[in-house]
Every structure is written in structure tokens, then in C-alpha cells.
Design a protein around this motif. Structure first.
Motif: not given
Length: 210
Positions: A141, A145, A150-153, A160, A162-163, A166-167, A171
Motif C-alpha cells: 500500500a 500510494s 495512487y489515490d483512487q480505485i 475512477d 478518488r479515496v 483510504w487507499y 489496499f
């Protein structure tokens, strides 16, 4: 990419008969459970699985060794100038390889303990497994991150999302949950092999499309 996938498949397929024969000769097979998770005697389990005692285990070695050989093969081709890029020239590849080796090592140790009858339940206890999985998932993670940003799923049929921070827990939850799902499903019948074919094929298609 499809060529590398086929190469890994051929290696695994060709090595399987020899590997299974090696396991049988050295009696490296599953040991039946003597008690359930809550400590009770697993009489029903032994009754229905007694004929499966000694089923060859440690098949995961075929999976990760085939992939590692394929990665090194691609690197060799790149060094010889036969291809433009190897599988190691993208940052996204290092984490899956690290996770593969880490989880493979955990599985190998667990299987070895099972074969030797070590541990309270002939294998690693639940707590060490979970702690190791949490550590590996945290490293993964952090890599995605912090290192890769990366900060979106991606949510199918939606897009997409954006979390933010919380990513990291998402993860970790997915990685630990998936690893435990494979461990629970595998059992004595080698069910993980068929599931891995479906999973790898799906990931291969996604990787090819992207």
C-alpha cells in the motif's frame, strides 16, 4: 506480453510431472488435521478426507518459479538486444514480484510445517500468518500510494473514485482477504490451481487491454 505468458505456462506445464514425482518420492504430502480451529477433535474431517492423506503439496513453487524464470528470460532478451523492453523496466512490476515472493515464502513455510507436523495444528498458526500478511500489504500500500502516487480505485461500470488516504486500508484489506481466500479454498484437493488459472487469465486480459 502474450508470448511471455505462454512461456510461463509452458514452463509450469512441463515441470509439473517431474515436480509431482519428486514430491511423491520424498513423501512431501499433506497431513490431515487433528483438530478444528476452536480446538475440538476433527473426526468428521478425517473421516471424509482420510484417502487424501499424503496428497502432494507445495505446488505454489511451480507458480512463482515459472513467473520468475519468465521475468529473467525477458531481462536476458533485453540485454541481448532481442527485445526493446523487459518485464523489469516498469515500476509497477516490482511490487507484484515482491508480493509473489513474500506470499510464496509464507506458503512454503506453512506447507513445510504441515508436512513435518510442526505447530499446534500442523502448520503456521493464524496470528503469525495474519501479521505477516498485514506487513506485506502495508508495504504494498505504501509503494502504490507514496512511490507511485495512487489515490483512487476503479469501480466497474462507474469509473475512477478518488479515496485519498483510504487507499491504504482498502489496499490492505483486498490483499489480506485475497490471500486468505486462496489459503482457505486450496485444502487437500488442489482447488487453488483452477482458481489461479481464472484469476491470472483475468488479470492478463486486463493488463493487455490497458
Amino acid at each position: 506480453m502474450l508470448g511471455y505468458a505462454f512461456f510461463a505456462f509452458v514452463i509450469g506445464l512441463a515441470a509439473t510431472p517431474w515436480f509431482v514425482s519428486f514430491l511423491r518420492r520424498n513423501r512431501l504430502g499433506k497431513q490431515l488435521r487433528v483438530e478444528t480451529v476452536d480446538g475440538r477433535d476433527a473426526t468428521i474431517f478425517r473421516k471424509y478426507h482420510k484417502d487424501k492423506f499424503g496428497t502432494p503439496t507445495m505446488g505454489g513453487i511451480l507458480v512463482w518459479s515459472s513467473i520468475l524464470l519468465t521475468v529473467f528470460f525477458s531481462r536476458t532478451l533485453a540485454l541481448l538486444g532481442l527485445v526493446d523492453h523487459s518485464l523489469l523496466q516498469r515500476g509497477e512490476v516490482y511490487l507484484p514480484l515482491f508480493t509473489l515472493l513474500s506470499m510464496g515464502l509464507l506458503g512454503a513455510v506453512d506447507d513445510y510445517w504441515n508436512i513435518c507436523g510442526l505447530g499446534k495444528r500442523k502448520g503456521l498458526d493464524v496470528l503469525p500468518k495474519i501479521l505477516f500478511l498485514l506487513l506485506i500489504s502495508l508495504i504494498g500500500a505504501w509503494w502504490f500510494s507514496v512511490k507511485l502516487g495512487y489515490d483512487q480505485i476503479h469501480v466497474p461500470f462507474y469509473g475512477d473514485v478518488r479515496v485519498g488516504w483510504w487507499y491504504v486500508p482498502i489496499f490492505m484489506f483486498i490483499l489480506v482477504g485475497t490471500a486468505n481466500a486462496v489459503n482457505v479454498t486450496d485444502g487437500l484437493d488442489g482447488l487453488a490451481g483452477g482458481l489461479l488459472v481464472i484469476a491470472f487469465l483475468s488479470f492478463g486480459i486486463l493488463a493487455y487491454l490497458n
